[in-house]
Scaffold this active site. Structure first.
Site, PDB file in Angstrom:
ATOM      1  N   LYS A   1       0.852  -1.196   0.000  1.00 56.32           N
ATOM      2  CA  LYS A   1       0.000   0.000   0.000  1.00 56.32           C
ATOM      3  C   LYS A   1       0.887   1.245   0.000  1.00 56.32           C
ATOM      4  O   LYS A   1       1.741   1.413   0.878  1.00 56.32           O
ATOM      5  CB  LYS A   1      -0.846   0.013   1.272  1.00 56.32           C
ATOM      6  CG  LYS A   1      -2.310  -0.239   1.028  1.00 56.32           C
ATOM      7  CD  LYS A   1      -3.025  -0.119   2.340  1.00 56.32           C
ATOM      8  CE  LYS A   1      -4.507  -0.065   2.145  1.00 56.32           C
ATOM      9  NZ  LYS A   1      -5.206   0.085   3.414  1.00 56.32           N
TER      10      LYS A   1
HETATM   11  C1  E4P Z   1      -8.481   0.802   3.187  1.00 59.35           C
HETATM   12  O1  E4P Z   1      -7.633   0.171   2.649  1.00 59.35           O
HETATM   13  C2  E4P Z   1      -8.364   1.441   4.515  1.00 59.35           C
HETATM   14  O2  E4P Z   1      -7.714   0.540   5.373  1.00 59.35           O
HETATM   15  C3  E4P Z   1      -9.681   1.754   5.166  1.00 59.35           C
HETATM   16  O3  E4P Z   1     -10.754   1.404   4.338  1.00 59.35           O
HETATM   17  C4  E4P Z   1      -9.787   3.094   5.786  1.00 59.35           C
HETATM   18  O4  E4P Z   1     -11.051   3.246   6.338  1.00 59.35           O
HETATM   19  P1  E4P Z   1     -11.425   4.328   7.454  1.00 59.35           P
HETATM   20  O5  E4P Z   1     -11.716   5.613   6.759  1.00 59.35           O
HETATM   21  O6  E4P Z   1     -12.655   3.769   8.096  1.00 59.35           O
HETATM   22  O7  E4P Z   1     -10.256   4.411   8.387  1.00 59.35           O
END
Ligand code: E4P
Length: 218
Positions: free
Chosen positions: A83
């Site tokens: 990521k």
């Molecule tokens: C995605 O890869 C992220 O880990 C996640 O969806 C972030 O979500 P949040 O806005 O609820 O922290």
């Protein structure tokens, strides 16, 4: 549409897998911090359970550090996807890693133009954060629609992971739009199967069956 679990929790991952719903997992530094264990060991455990891709995020902000960290993370398991945040350094890191055969997931994407650049850089996945856009009174799902259309226009291979999902409507609209993947928190996955008429219907079937059994015993 594939379903990923947005979690670093082992119990949630195991349960989602047992339900036959686990196509992959996404983690981030916040989710790993919530578990409180050594992140490498936690990711190792996750990768032992999950057959599909498992996203793990780099912390560095400069492309050199991102690439270095990515290579370390890839030592954990073959199914680790790196990521990388959508920044100029991030785009450069995505290009380098993808050219070396290391799959990337461009995270913290909040606009269709960012997603266009991710596809041009050759990213395997892009993650638009719909809930966080809704939080600031923007329209998260509209951005997903725009990304899917742009990717269709040019036949880009980058897969769209709808992220920061807050409720079942985000999942429904993602499927209607034709997003490739939704990464969903555990509680929301459990909510998807719920319908009050299913509960009422089940209760009535069981009551009627008991009446029949009681009659047969008389
Ligand atoms: C995605 O890869 C992220 O880990 C996640 O969806 C972030 O979500 P949040 O806005 O609820 O922290």
């Amino acid at each position: 549409m594939k379903i990923f679990l947005d979690s670093a929790n082992i119990d949630e991952i195991k349960r989602t897998k047992e339900w036959g719903l686990l196509d992959g997992v996404t983690t981030n530094p916040t989710l790993l911090a919530k578990e409180g264990n050594d992140p490498v060991k936690q990711l190792e455990q996750i990768c032992n359970i999950v057959e599909g891709p498992v996203s793990a995020e780099v912390i560095g902000l400069e492309w050199e550090n991102m690439v270095k960290e990515a290579k370390e993370l890839r030592k954990i398991a073959e199914n680790i996807v790196i990521k990388i945040p959508v920044t100029l350094d991030g785009l450069k890191a995505i290009k380098i890693l993808e050219e070396e055969g290391i799959p990337t997931n461009a995270t913290l994407c909040f606009s269709p133009l960012q997603a266009l650049l991710v596809a041009k850089a050759g990213g395997s996945y892009v993650s638009p954060f719909v809930g966080r856009l809704d939080d600031i009174a923007d329209d998260g799902m509209h951005i997903v629609e725009e990304i899917v259309q742009i990717y269709d226009n040019y036949a880009f291979d980058t897969e769209v992971i709808v992220a920061s999902i807050r409720h079942p409507m985000h999942v429904l609209i993602s499927a209607q739009i034709g997003a490739d993947i939704c990464t969903i928190p555990f509680n929301t996955i459990a909510q998807l199967v719920k319908h009050p008429l299913t509960d009422v219907g089940l209760k009535r079937f069981l009551e009627d069956w008991k009446k029949l059994e009681a009659k047969a015993k008389r």
